[in-house]
Design a protein around this motif. Structure first.
Motif, mmCIF file in Angstrom:
data_model
loop_
_atom_site.group_PDB
_atom_site.id
_atom_site.type_symbol
_atom_site.label_atom_id
_atom_site.label_comp_id
_atom_site.label_asym_id
_atom_site.label_seq_id
_atom_site.Cartn_x
_atom_site.Cartn_y
_atom_site.Cartn_z
ATOM 1 N N ASP A 22 0.811 -1.226 0.000
ATOM 2 C CA ASP A 22 0.000 0.000 0.000
ATOM 3 C C ASP A 22 0.836 1.263 0.000
ATOM 4 O O ASP A 22 0.319 2.359 -0.118
ATOM 5 N N GLY A 23 2.158 1.133 0.148
ATOM 6 C CA GLY A 23 3.037 2.298 0.114
ATOM 7 C C GLY A 23 3.023 3.110 1.398
ATOM 8 O O GLY A 23 3.347 4.293 1.372
ATOM 9 N N CYS A 24 2.694 2.492 2.514
ATOM 10 C CA CYS A 24 2.639 3.229 3.779
ATOM 11 C C CYS A 24 4.027 3.528 4.340
ATOM 12 O O CYS A 24 4.217 4.496 5.051
ATOM 13 N N GLY A 25 4.998 2.666 4.060
ATOM 14 C CA GLY A 25 6.350 2.853 4.572
ATOM 15 C C GLY A 25 6.572 2.282 5.961
ATOM 16 O O GLY A 25 7.688 2.322 6.479
ATOM 17 N N ARG A 26 5.554 1.738 6.589
ATOM 18 C CA ARG A 26 5.689 1.230 7.958
ATOM 19 C C ARG A 26 6.685 0.081 8.075
ATOM 20 O O ARG A 26 7.375 -0.043 9.073
ATOM 21 N N CYS A 27 6.762 -0.749 7.065
ATOM 22 C CA CYS A 27 7.702 -1.874 7.132
ATOM 23 C C CYS A 27 9.147 -1.391 7.078
ATOM 24 O O CYS A 27 10.060 -2.110 7.477
ATOM 25 N N CYS A 28 9.363 -0.176 6.613
ATOM 26 C CA CYS A 28 10.708 0.381 6.498
ATOM 27 C C CYS A 28 11.156 1.119 7.758
ATOM 28 O O CYS A 28 12.263 1.651 7.806
ATOM 29 N N LEU A 29 10.295 1.176 8.764
ATOM 30 C CA LEU A 29 10.684 1.797 10.023
ATOM 31 C C LEU A 29 11.580 0.837 10.798
ATOM 32 O O LEU A 29 11.348 -0.375 10.792
ATOM 33 N N ASN A 30 12.582 1.368 11.455
ATOM 34 C CA ASN A 30 13.429 0.552 12.315
ATOM 35 C C ASN A 30 12.591 0.048 13.478
ATOM 36 O O ASN A 30 11.751 0.774 14.014
ATOM 37 N N SER A 113 -5.283 7.582 -0.391
ATOM 38 C CA SER A 113 -6.144 7.117 0.697
ATOM 39 C C SER A 113 -5.334 6.601 1.888
ATOM 40 O O SER A 113 -5.785 6.670 3.027
ATOM 41 N N VAL A 114 -4.132 6.128 1.641
ATOM 42 C CA VAL A 114 -3.264 5.639 2.715
ATOM 43 C C VAL A 114 -2.835 6.820 3.596
ATOM 44 O O VAL A 114 -2.807 6.716 4.819
#
Length: 145
Positions: A22-30, A113-114
């Protein structure tokens, strides 16, 4: 019916698989893991490769060479990665037999929408290059997920 409602993750082609992001970027947070409990804590410090305005990897094709600890999320390692993915992640939701949220671009038809749903990290993430590793605990996001 939509492909994600009829296909198992392992049966999706590359285009379908990639469209689940979804392109939220949450998985890329440490993230930090409590060694005693196994609990995962998200920080607002994002991988140095995350473009903080688009929430997309700036070097997606070569990310594994540039950041060896980056998770290569594929069907074969998904089970191992599930605990490290946010509860809002489409891969995790589908693996757990749940439905996608209404704000997911595949449902809403809009990547915006994200952001509108407050799921994207665009408003609060900082690059890990701005945070000393010893200070990561100071960047834990309370009530995340």
């Amino acid at each position: 019916m939509n492909f994600w409602e009829t296909k198992k993750l392992a049966d999706m082609n590359l285009q379908e698989w990639e469209s689940l992001c979804d392109g939220c970027g949450r998985c890329c947070l440490n993230k930090l893991e409590d060694e005693d409990t196994g609990d995962i804590y998200y920080t607002n410090a994002a991988c140095k490769l995350l473009d903080l305005t688009s929430c997309r990897c700036s070097h997606y094709e070569t990310r594994l060479q540039r950041v060896p600890e980056c998770m290569d999320l594929t069907g074969s390692n998904l089970q191992r990665a599930l605990n490290w993915l946010p509860s809002t992640c489409a891969y995790r939701l589908l693996a757990e037999g749940k439905e996608l949220f209404d704000w997911h671009p595949l449902i809403s038809g809009s990547a915006k929408s994200v952001i509108d749903a407050g799921i994207s990290v665009v408003d609060y993430a900082v690059s890990e290059t701005e945070v000393a590793e010893d200070d990561l605990e100071d960047h834990i996001i309370e009530d995340f997920d």
